[in-house]
Design an enzyme around this catalytic site. Structure first.
Site, mmCIF file in Angstrom:
data_model
loop_
_atom_site.group_PDB
_atom_site.id
_atom_site.type_symbol
_atom_site.label_atom_id
_atom_site.label_comp_id
_atom_site.label_asym_id
_atom_site.label_seq_id
_atom_site.Cartn_x
_atom_site.Cartn_y
_atom_site.Cartn_z
ATOM 1 N N LYS A 7 1.165 -0.726 -0.043
ATOM 2 C CA LYS A 7 0.191 -0.293 0.033
ATOM 3 C C LYS A 7 1.139 1.486 0.520
ATOM 4 C CE LYS A 7 -2.915 2.586 3.123
ATOM 5 N NZ LYS A 7 -4.231 2.181 4.342
ATOM 6 N N ASP A 63 -2.901 10.384 4.259
ATOM 7 C CA ASP A 63 -4.341 9.570 4.639
ATOM 8 C C ASP A 63 -4.728 10.812 5.309
ATOM 9 O OD1 ASP A 63 -7.102 8.143 4.775
ATOM 10 O OD2 ASP A 63 -6.011 6.457 5.656
ATOM 11 N N LYS A 106 -10.725 12.288 9.215
ATOM 12 C CA LYS A 106 -10.082 12.151 10.955
ATOM 13 C C LYS A 106 -9.338 12.945 11.279
ATOM 14 C CE LYS A 106 -6.641 8.401 8.407
ATOM 15 N NZ LYS A 106 -7.081 7.581 9.357
ATOM 16 N N ASP A 134 1.693 6.141 5.133
ATOM 17 C CA ASP A 134 0.684 5.569 5.430
ATOM 18 C C ASP A 134 1.370 4.738 3.818
ATOM 19 O OD1 ASP A 134 -1.985 4.294 5.989
ATOM 20 O OD2 ASP A 134 -3.180 5.403 4.395
ATOM 21 N N ASP A 136 -12.455 6.954 4.548
ATOM 22 C CA ASP A 136 -11.514 6.092 5.372
ATOM 23 C C ASP A 136 -10.840 4.781 4.865
ATOM 24 O OD1 ASP A 136 -8.862 6.906 6.436
ATOM 25 O OD2 ASP A 136 -10.222 7.236 8.384
ATOM 26 N N GLU A 165 -9.967 3.304 2.338
ATOM 27 C CA GLU A 165 -9.924 3.479 1.152
ATOM 28 C C GLU A 165 -8.037 2.695 0.808
ATOM 29 O OE1 GLU A 165 -8.165 5.155 3.278
ATOM 30 O OE2 GLU A 165 -5.861 4.079 3.010
ATOM 31 N N ARG A 171 -7.989 -0.590 0.961
ATOM 32 C CA ARG A 171 -8.481 -2.017 0.762
ATOM 33 C C ARG A 171 -9.336 -1.419 -0.648
ATOM 34 N NH1 ARG A 171 -12.727 -1.982 5.661
ATOM 35 N NH2 ARG A 171 -10.531 -1.355 6.881
HETATM 36 N N1 BES Z 1 -4.568 3.934 7.456
HETATM 37 C C1 BES Z 1 -5.432 4.013 8.007
HETATM 38 C C2 BES Z 1 -4.886 2.417 9.262
HETATM 39 C C3 BES Z 1 -4.115 2.595 10.085
HETATM 40 C C4 BES Z 1 -4.540 3.099 11.314
HETATM 41 C C5 BES Z 1 -2.820 2.967 9.614
HETATM 42 C C6 BES Z 1 -3.364 3.516 12.557
HETATM 43 C C7 BES Z 1 -1.824 3.228 10.884
HETATM 44 C C8 BES Z 1 -2.180 3.429 11.431
HETATM 45 C C9 BES Z 1 -6.373 2.680 7.008
HETATM 46 O O1 BES Z 1 -6.493 3.708 6.106
HETATM 47 C C10 BES Z 1 -8.031 3.988 8.074
HETATM 48 O O2 BES Z 1 -8.643 5.159 8.110
HETATM 49 N N2 BES Z 1 -8.429 2.469 8.253
HETATM 50 C C11 BES Z 1 -9.679 3.129 9.427
HETATM 51 C C12 BES Z 1 -10.466 2.337 8.440
HETATM 52 C C13 BES Z 1 -11.883 2.107 9.278
HETATM 53 C C14 BES Z 1 -12.309 3.601 8.625
HETATM 54 C C15 BES Z 1 -12.877 1.225 8.390
HETATM 55 C C16 BES Z 1 -9.679 2.599 10.772
HETATM 56 O O3 BES Z 1 -8.428 1.586 10.781
HETATM 57 O O4 BES Z 1 -10.013 2.957 11.385
HETATM 58 ZN ZN ZN Z 2 -4.973 4.212 4.882
HETATM 59 MN MN MN Z 3 -8.020 5.808 5.718
#
Ligand code: BES
Ligand code: ZN
Ligand code: MN
Length: 496
Positions: free
Chosen positions: A264, A269, A276, A287, A346, A348, A350
Site C-alpha cells: 500500500k 491519508d 480523520k 501510510d 477512510d 481507502e 483496501r
Molecule cells: N491508514 C489507515 C489505517 C491506520 C491506522 C494506519 C492507524 C496506521 C495507524 C486506514 O486507511 C484507515 O483509515 N483505516 C480505518 C478503517 C475504518 C474506516 C474502517 C481505521 O482503521 O480506522
Molecule cells: Zn490508509
Molecule cells: Mn484511511
C-alpha cells in the site's frame, strides 16, 4: 555504513577505535576466560578487567582501556544475556547496542565479535542490527553546529578464521537487507509534500535502473485503460496524480510463475470526506509504508540476485478531499468488475489494493503477499510487536511466520472465516468497504480476498509495526522499515 568481515586471528593487533565483546551469563571467571581467549586479548586486557564489573544483561556494559599498543583503543564488554537465548534477534539487538555505544563514545567505527562458530545467519543478523542502528533521517534538517550527532560509518564483524566463509556471506546479506530496510525507512520518513505518488514512482524507477530491475509506471490514463476504478476513485479527491508502480526481477526461467509482493503506497491519508481527527493525523505520512517495504525488498532481491521471478507492485495515491472527492454512499467500480459501496472514505487502502491485487492475479503468480497499514484495529489486536497475517493457505502462513521469526519482523495469524465475510455484504452493491468495528482487521482482509481470485495469497496488516517509538536498540523513533526484512527472507526461503 561500510561493513566488512575480519578474522580474529590478529585481534590483539587489530587497529579499531572500539572492540565490542559479548558477556554471556555464566560463572564470572569462566566468563572472563571465554571472553579473552578466542580474541587472544588476555595480554592487553586481563589486568584491567575487574570481573565484578562484567554485566550480562543485554545492553548493560563496561568500557575498558587496554594497554598502549597497536590493537583496539577501547574495549566494550557488552551484556548479551543467556547464551541459550542468543538467537538471531539477540544478535541484531546486540549489534544495535554496539553502534549506540560507538555513538556515545563518539567514534566512527567499531568491531564486534560474537564468539566462535558464528553462522552466516548470525553474521547477517548482527550486520543488519548495525546497519539499521546507524540509519538516521537527516535530509530535511539544517546541519546545526555544536551538538550534531556523530554518524557511525564503519562496522566490522570479527569471526574466527574457520568461520570466515560463513561470516563473509552473512555480512554481505546483512548489508544488502539492512540497506534495503533503510531505503524503505527513508521513503517512509519523507513527508507527504515530498513523497507524493509520482515521487515514489521516480524513486522506484531510479532504484530499478541502478539495480537492473524492469520498471513500469502507470499514470491516470493507463489506470483508466486498466479499469482501475477503485484506485482512481481514491485519487480523484486530490490534485496529485496516482501511480501504479510495477518492478520486475527476472531471476528465474521465462515461464516460472512469479512471486508477487504488493504494498500500500498511500502517501498521505487524511481520511477523505470521512476526515480523520486532527490529533496525530501527521502520522498518516506513514501510510505508504507497505509500498516502501516492497520497493526496498525489490532492491534486496535484485542485489542478492535471487534465482526466482519476483514482481513488486505499489498502488500509490493520496486520500484527501476536494470538490471531486468520492463521498460516503458512492458506489464505485473496480478492475475486477465488482462494485463497491463506499460507506467510509477512510477505508481507502483496501480500495487501492483491490485493483493492485486484481492486476497481480493477472500475472499467474506462484503466490501473492501484500502488506499494508490497513487498519487501526490491528494495533488493538496485536499492538506494536507483530503484524497480523491472513491467508487461506496454511503453508503460506507457515512460511511467513518462519520468515518473520528469522528476520525479527514477526507476524501472527487471524482468521478469514465466512462469518466475517458477511459483514461486508451490501444491499446495493457487490461489497461495502467497511464491515463495522468488530473484527475490523479481519473484515478488511476479507475485502481484499475478493480480489485475488484463486491465487495463493497472504495479507500482512502492518499498521502497528511499520513505524513506532523506536524502542529497540537498532531502531529510532519513526519509520521501522517493517516488513522489508520479512519479505526478503520469505523470497530467499522460496529459492532454497
Ligand atoms: N491508514 C489507515 C489505517 C491506520 C491506522 C494506519 C492507524 C496506521 C495507524 C486506514 O486507511 C484507515 O483509515 N483505516 C480505518 C478503517 C475504518 C474506516 C474502517 C481505521 O482503521 O480506522
Ligand atoms: Zn490508509
Ligand atoms: Mn484511511
Amino acid at each position: 555504513m561500510n561493513v566488512r568481515c575480519v578474522s580474529s586471528a590478529d585481534a590483539i593487533s587489530h587497529d579499531t577505535p572500539l572492540l565490542v565483546l559479548p558477556v554471556h551469563e555464566s560463572e564470572e571467571e569462566a566468563c572472563k576466560a571465554e571472553l579473552l581467549a578466542p580474541a587472544g586479548l588476555s595480554e592487553v586486557l586481563s589486568g584491567a578487567l575487574p570481573v565484578e564489573d562484567l554485566k550480562h544483561k543485554l545492553g548493560e556494559s563496561a568500557l575498558v582501556y587496554p594497554n598502549e599498543g597497536g590493537g583496539p583503543r577501547r574495549v566494550l564488554l557488552l551484556g548479551a544475556g543467556k547464551r541459550s537465548g542468543f538467537d538471531l534477534e539477540a544478535a541484531r539487538r546486540f549489534a544495535g547496542h554496539a553502534v549506540r555505544a560507538a555513538e556515545s563514545v563518539e567514534v566512527l567505527g567499531l568491531t564486534t565479535y560474537l564468539g566462535s562458530g558464528v553462522s552466516a545467519d548470525a553474521a547477517q543478523a548482527a550486520t543488519e542490527g548495525a546497519v539499521l542502528a546507524a540509519w538516521r533521517f537527516t535530509e530535511m534538517k539544517n546541519p546545526d553546529e555544536g551538538d550534531a550527532p556523530i554518524d557511525v560509518s564503519d562496522f566490522e564483524l570479527m569471526v574466527d578464521p574457520e568461520d570466515l566463509d560463513a561470516g563473509e556471506s552473512g555480512v554481505r546479506a546483512g548489508d544488502v537487507v539492512g540497506r534495503a530496510a533503510n531505503f524503505a525507512r527513508t521513503l517512509q520518513s519523507r513527508p507527504g509534500n515530498v513523497a507524493t505518488p509520482s515521487h515514489l514512482a521516480d524513486e522506484a524507477s531510479r532504484m530499478a535502473d541502478e539495480h537492473g530491475l524492469d520498471v513500469t509506471v502507470m499514470g491516470p490514463e493507463e489506470l483508466e485503460g486498466e479499469r482501475m476504478h477503485a484506485l482512481l476513485a481514491v485519487a480523484q479527491g486530490s490534485d496529485e496524480e496516482p501511480r501504479l508502480i510495477v518492478l520486475c526481477h527476472n531471476g528465474g526461467a521465462d515461464d516460472d510463475a512469479p512471486l508477487v509482493l504488493v504494498g500500500k503506497g498511500l502517501t498521505f491519508d487524511a481520511g477523505g470526506i470521512s476526515i480523520k481527527p486532527a490529533g496525530g493525523m501527521e502520522e498518516m505520512i506513514f501510510d505508504m509504508s507497505g509500498g516502501a517495504a516492497v520497493i526496498g525488498a525489490m532492491q534486496a532481491v535484485a542485489e542478492l540476485n535471487i534465482p526466482l521471478n519476483v514482481v513488486g507492485i505499489v498502488p500509490s495515491s493520496e486520500n484527501l478531499l476536494n470538490g471531486r472527492a468520492m463521498k460516503p454512499g458512492d458506489i464505485i467500480g473496480s478492475r475486477e468488475g465488482k462494485t463497491i459501496q463506499v460507506v467510509n472514505t477512510d477505508a481507502e487502502g483496501r480500495l487501492i489494493l483491490a485493483d493492485a491485487l486484481s492486476y497481480a492475479q493477472g500475472l499467474d503468480p506462484a503466490a501473492i503477499v501484500d502488506c499494508a497499514t490497513l487498519t487501526g484495529s490491528v494495533v488493538i489486536a496485536l499492538g506494536h510487536h507483530a503484524a497480523a497475517v491472513f491467508s487461506t493457505d496454511e503453508d503460506l502462513v507457515d512460511e511467513l511466520r518462519k520468515a518473520g521469526d528469522r528476520s525479527g519482523e514477526r507476524c501472527w495469524p487471524l482468521p478469514l472465516w465466512d462469518d466475517y465475510r458477511r459483514q461486508i455484504d451490501s444491499s446495493v452493491a457487490d461489497l461495502v468497504n467497511v464491515g463495522g468495528r468488530p473484527g475490523g482487521s479481519i473484515t478488511a482482509a476479507c475485502f481484499l480476498k475478493e480480489f485475488v481470485g484463486e491465487c495463493r495469497w497472504a495479507h500482512l496488516d502492518i499498521a502497528g509495526t511499520a513505524y513506532g517509538e523506536g524502542k529497540l536498540s537498532y531502531q529510532r523513533k519513526g519509520a521501522a522499515g517493517f516488513p522489508t526484512r520479512l519479505l526478503v527472507d520469505w523470497v530467499r526461503s522460496r529459492a532454497r
